[in-house]
Design an enzyme around this catalytic site. Structure first.
Site, short mmCIF file in Angstrom:
data_model
loop_
_atom_site.label_atom_id
_atom_site.label_comp_id
_atom_site.label_asym_id
_atom_site.label_seq_id
_atom_site.Cartn_x
_atom_site.Cartn_y
_atom_site.Cartn_z
N GLU A 258 0.90 -1.16 0.00
CA GLU A 258 0.00 0.00 0.00
C GLU A 258 0.92 1.19 0.00
OE1 GLU A 258 -3.23 -0.13 -0.10
OE2 GLU A 258 -3.52 -2.26 0.29
N CYS A 297 -2.67 8.82 2.90
CA CYS A 297 -2.42 8.17 1.61
C CYS A 297 -3.57 8.38 0.65
CB CYS A 297 -2.18 6.68 1.83
SG CYS A 297 -3.49 5.92 2.77
P1 NAP Z 1 8.59 4.84 4.17
O1 NAP Z 1 9.70 5.74 4.45
O2 NAP Z 1 8.60 4.08 2.91
O3 NAP Z 1 8.51 3.86 5.42
C1 NAP Z 1 7.49 2.92 5.51
C2 NAP Z 1 7.90 1.82 6.47
O4 NAP Z 1 8.97 1.08 5.90
C3 NAP Z 1 8.41 2.33 7.80
O5 NAP Z 1 7.96 1.48 8.81
C4 NAP Z 1 9.90 2.21 7.65
O6 NAP Z 1 10.57 2.07 8.87
C5 NAP Z 1 10.00 0.94 6.86
N1 NAP Z 1 11.24 0.72 6.18
C6 NAP Z 1 12.02 1.62 5.54
N2 NAP Z 1 13.10 1.00 5.02
C7 NAP Z 1 13.00 -0.30 5.36
C8 NAP Z 1 13.81 -1.46 5.12
N3 NAP Z 1 14.93 -1.39 4.44
N4 NAP Z 1 13.38 -2.64 5.63
C9 NAP Z 1 12.26 -2.74 6.33
N5 NAP Z 1 11.46 -1.68 6.58
C10 NAP Z 1 11.83 -0.48 6.10
O7 NAP Z 1 7.19 5.59 4.20
P2 NAP Z 1 6.65 6.64 5.29
O8 NAP Z 1 7.43 7.89 5.11
O9 NAP Z 1 6.58 6.03 6.64
O10 NAP Z 1 5.16 6.84 4.82
C11 NAP Z 1 4.78 7.79 3.88
C12 NAP Z 1 4.37 7.14 2.60
O11 NAP Z 1 3.46 6.09 2.87
C13 NAP Z 1 3.66 8.06 1.66
O12 NAP Z 1 4.19 7.90 0.39
C14 NAP Z 1 2.21 7.60 1.71
O13 NAP Z 1 1.48 7.83 0.54
C15 NAP Z 1 2.36 6.16 1.98
N6 NAP Z 1 1.19 5.64 2.67
C16 NAP Z 1 0.38 4.77 2.00
C17 NAP Z 1 -0.73 4.25 2.62
C18 NAP Z 1 -1.63 3.28 1.90
O14 NAP Z 1 -2.49 2.69 2.55
N7 NAP Z 1 -1.45 3.07 0.63
C19 NAP Z 1 -1.05 4.61 3.92
C20 NAP Z 1 -0.22 5.51 4.57
C21 NAP Z 1 0.90 6.02 3.93
P3 NAP Z 1 11.42 3.28 9.50
O15 NAP Z 1 10.46 4.37 9.73
O16 NAP Z 1 11.96 2.70 10.74
O17 NAP Z 1 12.46 3.62 8.50
#
Ligand code: NAP
Length: 677
Positions: A258, A297
């Site tokens: 997602e 999102c």
């Molecule tokens: P992100 O930076 O991609 O992080 C998402 C998750 O992935 C976090 O828990 C992060 O942990 C983890 N992560 C990062 N690198 C990783 C790795 N190498 N291995 C395992 N886990 C890893 O995204 P975000 O900044 O938290 O969220 C914002 C984005 O999410 C936006 O683009 C938004 O559109 C999207 N979003 C989508 C939805 C949906 O339902 N489609 C809902 C909400 C948000 P850490 O924080 O510890 O790095």
């Protein structure tokens, strides 16, 4: 406030991580809130523990028992939700934002608990679809069933909804029989950690069914097998990296993504300024830009309006956004709080700069400061407009995950649909119109590019849940850029996490395996009418075979005049001549049903409490006056409702005197248990 050292919950105990952790700051003023590290954690051991302890414990429970567990969990979280609210403000969320996250998350668990009780059987597997006949005589059949996977659901969440994000994934996984390892985004992990503590302290979940990682997942993905799964929410960049992990690819580990989404809202050509729909549109877009400071999102990123209305919409939106009170989320007067972190604000500003290649700022200052709140991650809403809606690319490939949206003009509906599709796959889209033809064109023209679409107008506005709210009952997820995943959607979310198996065999074998009678399977001897057997004593296959009854012309006439159903096919031999289905006057289908009830009923008071309906009724062969009918009534399956009674599904076949099937259906009754009967 002292800094909280966030812990992971691994192998049945809390684990603080080794050494110094990263410092997480309050969105309001940048003061340190928590420290996070997972150093020293052994994800491989966590997986093994979940497989050894949690999986077997959950799989031993039926869907109804798991549903009761979810309900108890929701109640435990509900009882302590004020603790969550207190920590939520520090993520920048206002009370209203926190309500979406906290109460929304708890509500999702409640919905899953109650839907599972109503829609799933009290079993550990699910039947999927009808029996497929694979042979001439019916001795070899196929039936799809869902069985629990024997792995672990690994759930990686985004920072924006620390509670809802965790719970909306947790509920369906536990129902599916999968133990969970949840990993929140670090930026707001103090709130998720508190929710995890409440979950553990509630004692509701069996040992090993819920573990929690505060910080990095380390080498978790290295240890996954085909029975495990990953459900990821976050950015496109992270998702692409994780999904391409060699172990995920090699073991075909189910991976649900997602991710970001350039959701659109379209103003219908019928919604002129001054109309209810025009006002609704402006209100909805402004709301979506400001709820959770646009870090949603599903938030509207692309505002698609008729070219002739661009000025009117832009002026109305700018006016509305200027009236939004931005400030400390703890204050009741605040409508919009800060972004989750200064890093997040810096990211949004850089995305606005990228959008500027194709767009101009209409209102809001991307570099503006909020007086007196310089240390917080505040950003006023920024409304942009595309210089050339036809050629602009940035609004369709750049997600500024904050209170930012871009206006795009369209010439006609086809153009509007084309612009909507340029998002290349979105979670949610909306159309504001009162015109059903406009709605038909847009929904079927752009539907394939969306996970959910809202058609909003004055008729449903008062009760609408809005453009941006995922509902537990409805699919959340979207194609393409949105990740291609599907979460929520009622019991679909449970089925996605189970393994579908096509089982082939004889009717007797499939009946024994699925506990659902299939014609041709043995009928266990009962010695009495099954209506006399209490719920607990009934078994699939137990049957009653009625005597025959001849259907006369008098019966048909009597039924016709008594009910008023004097349709020509029952009454007029002349009119029915040359009819493609009927050889002459025939009995009413409802007359056959009524006679069938009379043939199989056991009238004395007994375990059958009530008939409450029938499913899948088919009239297969017309019955002519003078023909005989008889009935087979067989227990198909049963499902407990409460301690006193349960639902029995009966397979009913009405046959003619020559043994041809005239009608089939499934009758539903409520039957009392032995003690209650
Ligand atoms: P992100 O930076 O991609 O992080 C998402 C998750 O992935 C976090 O828990 C992060 O942990 C983890 N992560 C990062 N690198 C990783 C790795 N190498 N291995 C395992 N886990 C890893 O995204 P975000 O900044 O938290 O969220 C914002 C984005 O999410 C936006 O683009 C938004 O559109 C999207 N979003 C989508 C939805 C949906 O339902 N489609 C809902 C909400 C948000 P850490 O924080 O510890 O790095």
């Amino acid at each position: 406030m002292s800094i909280i050292r966030l812990n992971s919950f691994a192998e049945g105990r809390w684990f603080a991580g080794q050494g110094d952790g990263a410092i997480l700051a309050s969105a309001i003023d940048g003061t340190p809130v928590a420290e996070i590290t997972s150093k020293g954690l052994e994800p491989g051991a966590m997986l093994a523990y979940a497989r050894r302890k949690g999986g077997p414990a959950l799989r031993a429970l039926t869907f109804h028992q798991r549903a009761n567990m979810l309900k108890a969990l929701a109640q435990a979280l509900n009882a302590r939700k004020e603790e969550l609210y207190a920590l939520s403000y520090l993520t920048g969320a206002t009370k209203a934002d926190s309500w979406v996250d906290i109460d929304g998350g708890i509500g999702t668990l409640f919905v899953y608990a109650s839907k599972a009780k109503r829609e799933l059987p009290n079993e550990t597997f699910l039947i999927d679809g009808a029996v497929e006949n694979l042979s001439k005589s019916g001795s070899f059949l196929g039936q799809h069933v869902y069985v629990p996977r024997e792995g672990v659901a690994c759930q990686i969440n985004a920072f924006n909804f620390p509670v809802w994000g965790m719970l909306e994934k947790l509920g369906p996984s536990l129902l599916a029989g999968l133990p969970v390892i949840a990993k929140p985004a670090s930026a707001t992990a103090w709130l998720a950690e508190k929710a995890a503590r409440i979950i553990i302290e509630s004692g509701v979940l069996p040992e090993g069914t819920f573990q929690f990682i505060a910080g990095s997942t380390g080498d978790l993905l290295e240890h996954l097998t085909s029975q495990d799964s990953v459900a990821f929410t976050g950015s496109l960049a992270t998702s692409t990296t994780l999904q391409a992990h060699p172990n995920i690819l090699k073991n075909a580990v189910p991976f649900t993504a997602e991710r970001d989404s350039l959701n659109c809202s379209i103003l219908g050509p019928d919604a002129a300024p001054g109309s209810a729909e025009f006002d609704l549109f402006v209100k909805e877009v402004a709301k979506e830009m400001c709820v959770k400071a646009g870090q949603k999102c599903t938030a509207i990123r692309r505002i698609i309006v008729p070219e002739s209305r661009m000025e009117a919409v832009s002026a109305a939106l700018a006016k509305r956004l200027a009236g939004v009170t931005i400030g400390d989320p703890r204050l009741e007067t605040t409508r919009m709080g800060p972004l989750a972190s200064l890093a997040q604000r810096a990211d949004v500003r850089s995305q606005i700069a990228r959008l500027a290649a194709d767009c101009e700022v209409v209102s809001g200052d991307p570099d503006g400061r909020i007086a007196g709140a310089e240390d917080g991650a505040y950003l006023a809403p920024v409304l942009l407009t595309a210089r050339n809606s036809r050629s602009a690319e940035r609004p369709h490939d750049t997600e500024a995950f904050g209170p930012v949206a871009t206006l795009l003009g369209y010439a006609d509906l086809e153009d509007a649909i084309g612009i909507a599709r340029k998002g290349d796959g979105s979670l949610a889209g909306s159309l504001i119109t009162a015109d059903t033809e406009v709605a038909r064109q847009v929904i079927f023209g752009a539907g394939a590019f969306h996970g959910r679409m809202l058609v909003l107008n004055a008729e449903c506005a008062a009760e609408s849940t809005g453009h941006g709210s995922p509902m537990p009952h409805l699919v959340h997820g979207g194609p393409g850029r949105a990740g291609g995943g599907e979460e929520l959607g009622g019991m679909r979310a449970v089925k996605h996490q189970m393994q579908r198996v096509a089982v082939q065999g004889s009717p007797a074998m499939l009946t024994a395996l699925t506990k659902s009678y299939i014609k041709g399977a043995p009928e266990p001897e009962t010695g009495e009418h099954p209506f006399r057997i209490p719920f607990d004593g009934l078994e699939p296959g137990m049957s009653f075979h009625s005597k025959e009854r001849v259907v006369t012309l008098d019966d048909i006439e009597h039924f016709a005049h008594f009910t008023g159903d004097t349709f020509y096919a029952h009454m007029d031999e002349e009119a029915v001549k040359g009819h493609p289905f009927f050889p002459g006057r025939v009995a009413h289908g409802y007359l056959l049903l009524s006679f069938a009830a009379g043939l199989f009923v056991e009238p004395a008071r007994g375990p059958v409490l009530a008939n409450y309906g029938l499913d899948n009724l088919r009239f297969l062969k017309p019955v002519s006056p003078g023909e005989a009918i008889r009935v087979r009534l067989t227990v198909k399956s049963k499902s407990p409702r409460n301690e006193a009674y349960g639902e029995v599904r009966w397979d009913v076949e009405i046959m003619t005197g020559t043994g041809e099937t005239a009608a089939t259906y499934e009758l539903l009754t409520m039957n009392a248990y032995r003690e209650a009967a």
